[in-house]
Design an enzyme around this catalytic site. Sequence first.
Site, PDB file in Angstrom:
ATOM      1  CB  CYS A 321      -0.990  -0.036   1.149  1.00  0.00           C
ATOM      2  SG  CYS A 321      -2.398   1.079   0.915  1.00  0.00           S
ATOM      3  N   GLY A 322       1.009   1.956   1.110  1.00  0.00           N
ATOM      4  CA  GLY A 322       1.853   3.137   1.138  1.00  0.00           C
ATOM      5  C   GLY A 322       3.279   2.834   0.737  1.00  0.00           C
TER       6      GLY A 322
END
Length: 430
Positions: A321-322
Amino acid sequence: MIAAPASGSGKTTLMLGLLRALADEGVAVQPFKSGPDYIDPAFHRAACGRDSYNLDSWAMPGALLDSLAAMAGDADMALAEASMGLFDGVATPGQSGSGAGAELARRFGWPVVLVLDVGGQAQSAAATALGFARYDPGVTIAGVILNRVASARHERLARAGMAAVGIDVLGALPRDASLRLPERHLGLVQAGEHPDLDARIAAHAAFVRAHVDLVALRARAAGGIAHAAPTRLVPPAQRIALARDAAFSFTYPHLLAGWRAAGATLLPFSPLADEPPAHDADLVWLPGGYPELHAGKIAAATRCLGALRDHATTRPVHGECGGYMVLGEALVDATGQSHRMAGLLGMVTSHAQRRLHLGYRRASLARALGGYAPGTALAGHEFHYSSILAQPDPPLAAVTDSDGAVVAETGSARGRVTGSFFHLIAAAER
């Protein structure tokens, strides 16, 4: 289990207050959180001093659920916070169930304390409580705590309704807007971002002590659970350089404990402090978090980004994700400003074009992810608002949602570098 008919009923306020109030009385409390959630467990730990473990019946096999619940074996009491409404889960069961909190309560014999928002009603709240008490004979509603009580008269009427249907009231919480914690798009603002967090939790505890019968609540807890060692979970490598700071904080305690139990060594480093990953790591793992809030600082962390590029020439790097976004070419923040990232993948992501991506995910790897071979099945979840502007690399995995529908966000791979928007929870049964 602390549960409610719906989200927004006051579970987290009560949970934090109970954890601290009980800990202040010398009670060793083991917290749990039902379902995929990185943020609430960090608050749980701040409240009582023990790691909070996620329990997820959709993503986790039964053996893992049982071993995690057994982490309460050396505690005086376990307290689990349900997600959404008590019986809310997905339509298609996963490894052990639908992900509903009620499944955990039934599996472990945990009595449920129902938090009821009685704003705008009084005796009628008893009908809701009675419905919950009768909905599933395998789930015991041990009592209710009334929330957002407007006055002494309001409380008296609500209690009368509960008495009429034979449901115990364990507390009544008056309206108090000062106890609200600030929120962000993934839920609460992270625990580590509150400079006055301890004082806030202490205020929650004082509020709970004043309005909840802690003796009656403890008396309704079920019997204990035998202690067990952490389950060994196959790690993606033996020496893992793990990014950990305000931008990369989304890691599940059960995964880290399971990897350590299997002999893996975790080597934390901070990209925000421009620290490079350990030079002798077998794998670099960038977890999710909020890199979009720190994009300028990450772009300026040239020592760290250079070390990631060097590492990727000989050993694997993975981002979730990030972390996935940081491995890409660029990240566009909410203002529309583009920030150069590591450039190890071709992906460009934007927070200026927001769209919610939410739900359970099952991924079958098309390419190796560290030590996880192609064909390995992984269970996890996706929760973000970023949009993909470019993704030229081959897919990392075939990804489906909880109903088996194909998901477009496949992750991507380039050489030894991989990334995905899905957060790993557990290996999935084929």
